[in-house]
Design an enzyme around this catalytic site. Structure first.
Site, PDB file in Angstrom:
ATOM      1  N   HIS A 291       0.844  -1.195   0.000  1.00 40.39           N
ATOM      2  CA  HIS A 291       0.000   0.000   0.000  1.00 40.39           C
ATOM      3  C   HIS A 291       0.885   1.252   0.000  1.00 40.39           C
ATOM      4  O   HIS A 291       2.082   1.177   0.240  1.00 40.39           O
ATOM      5  CB  HIS A 291      -0.837   0.069   1.282  1.00 40.39           C
ATOM      6  CG  HIS A 291      -1.729  -1.093   1.528  1.00 40.39           C
ATOM      7  ND1 HIS A 291      -3.056  -1.080   1.187  1.00 40.39           N
ATOM      8  CD2 HIS A 291      -1.506  -2.290   2.129  1.00 40.39           C
ATOM      9  CE1 HIS A 291      -3.612  -2.222   1.549  1.00 40.39           C
ATOM     10  NE2 HIS A 291      -2.687  -2.978   2.128  1.00 40.39           N
TER      11      HIS A 291
ATOM     12  N   GLU B 207       2.357  -0.903   4.453  1.00 44.86           N
ATOM     13  CA  GLU B 207       2.149   0.471   3.993  1.00 44.86           C
ATOM     14  C   GLU B 207       3.495   1.154   3.811  1.00 44.86           C
ATOM     15  O   GLU B 207       4.355   1.083   4.690  1.00 44.86           O
ATOM     16  CB  GLU B 207       1.353   1.280   5.020  1.00 44.86           C
ATOM     17  CG  GLU B 207      -0.070   0.838   5.214  1.00 44.86           C
ATOM     18  CD  GLU B 207      -1.050   1.451   4.241  1.00 44.86           C
ATOM     19  OE1 GLU B 207      -0.627   2.221   3.343  1.00 44.86           O
ATOM     20  OE2 GLU B 207      -2.251   1.154   4.380  1.00 44.86           O
TER      21      GLU B 207
ATOM     22  N   ASP C  44      -3.166   2.523  -5.044  1.00 39.61           N
ATOM     23  CA  ASP C  44      -1.834   2.342  -4.468  1.00 39.61           C
ATOM     24  C   ASP C  44      -1.259   0.940  -4.691  1.00 39.61           C
ATOM     25  O   ASP C  44      -2.013  -0.005  -4.834  1.00 39.61           O
ATOM     26  CB  ASP C  44      -1.855   2.703  -2.981  1.00 39.61           C
ATOM     27  CG  ASP C  44      -2.872   1.949  -2.148  1.00 39.61           C
ATOM     28  OD1 ASP C  44      -4.011   1.759  -2.606  1.00 39.61           O
ATOM     29  OD2 ASP C  44      -2.533   1.555  -1.022  1.00 39.61           O
TER      30      ASP C  44
END
Length: 181
Positions: free
Chosen positions: A35, A117, A166
């Site tokens: 992400h 992330e 993303d």
């Protein structure tokens, strides 16, 4: 880099997120989802990502935070621009990172995935430090969890087509995949 018996990476910063739960019984890890996140959008650093993942975000701090009210989200790991890593959820638990998702005809990817992330946006290149630590983490995960294969490392956009962008066009997939051979 090692993963301990509690399914946490040794020697990284740990902050527990309440936004996780047990995986469904018998579910095996088989996917890694990459992400990108920045809060506020386009801004790096600061406490906002951590505050979002720990349900402490001040929604008055930025106008863009209004859309995040009521969300309870997390990820297993966040890799900051400087390469520092924070683990929010142990890998054996289900983090709430994928939302409505599907991979290889299986829905609800949170059940069988690890979410990572990267602090970034679709408009700004990720840093060498981020690529370096991401590659190290991916190799470690592939070694520790043999049910995950190299071809099961995907972007959020691949499992949530049309809903998520993303990690974006700035993410260098070739660089990452060369590093996890």
């Amino acid at each position: 880099m090692n993963i301990d018996r509690n399914h946490r990476i040794e020697s990284v910063r740990r902050v527990d997120s309440p936004n996780c739960d047990q995986r469904p019984y018998g579910e095996r890890l088989s996917l890694i989802v990459i992400h990108a996140i920045s809060l506020p959008p386009g801004s790096f650093g600061g406490p906002h990502i951590e505050n979002l993942f720990t349900n402490c975000l001040d929604f008055e701090a930025h106008t863009s935070f209004e859309s995040l009210k009521g969300l309870h989200v997390s990820s297993h790991l966040v890799i900051a621009r400087d390469g520092n890593v924070t683990q929010y959820v142990p890998f054996n638990l289900r983090a709430w990172h994928a939302g409505e998702s599907q991979y290889r005809n299986r829905s609800d990817c949170n059940n069988f995935s690890i979410g990572i992330e990267l602090e970034g946006t679709g408009e700004v290149r990720f840093t060498d430090a981020q690529y370096g630590i991401l590659s190290e983490i991916l190799r470690c995960l592939l070694d520790h969890y043999p049910t995950i294969s190299r071809d099961s490392i995907v972007g959020h956009s691949e499992i949530s087509r049309g809903r998520k962008w993303d990690p974006g066009l700035q993410f260098d997939w070739k660089r990452v995949m060369r590093s996890v051979v």
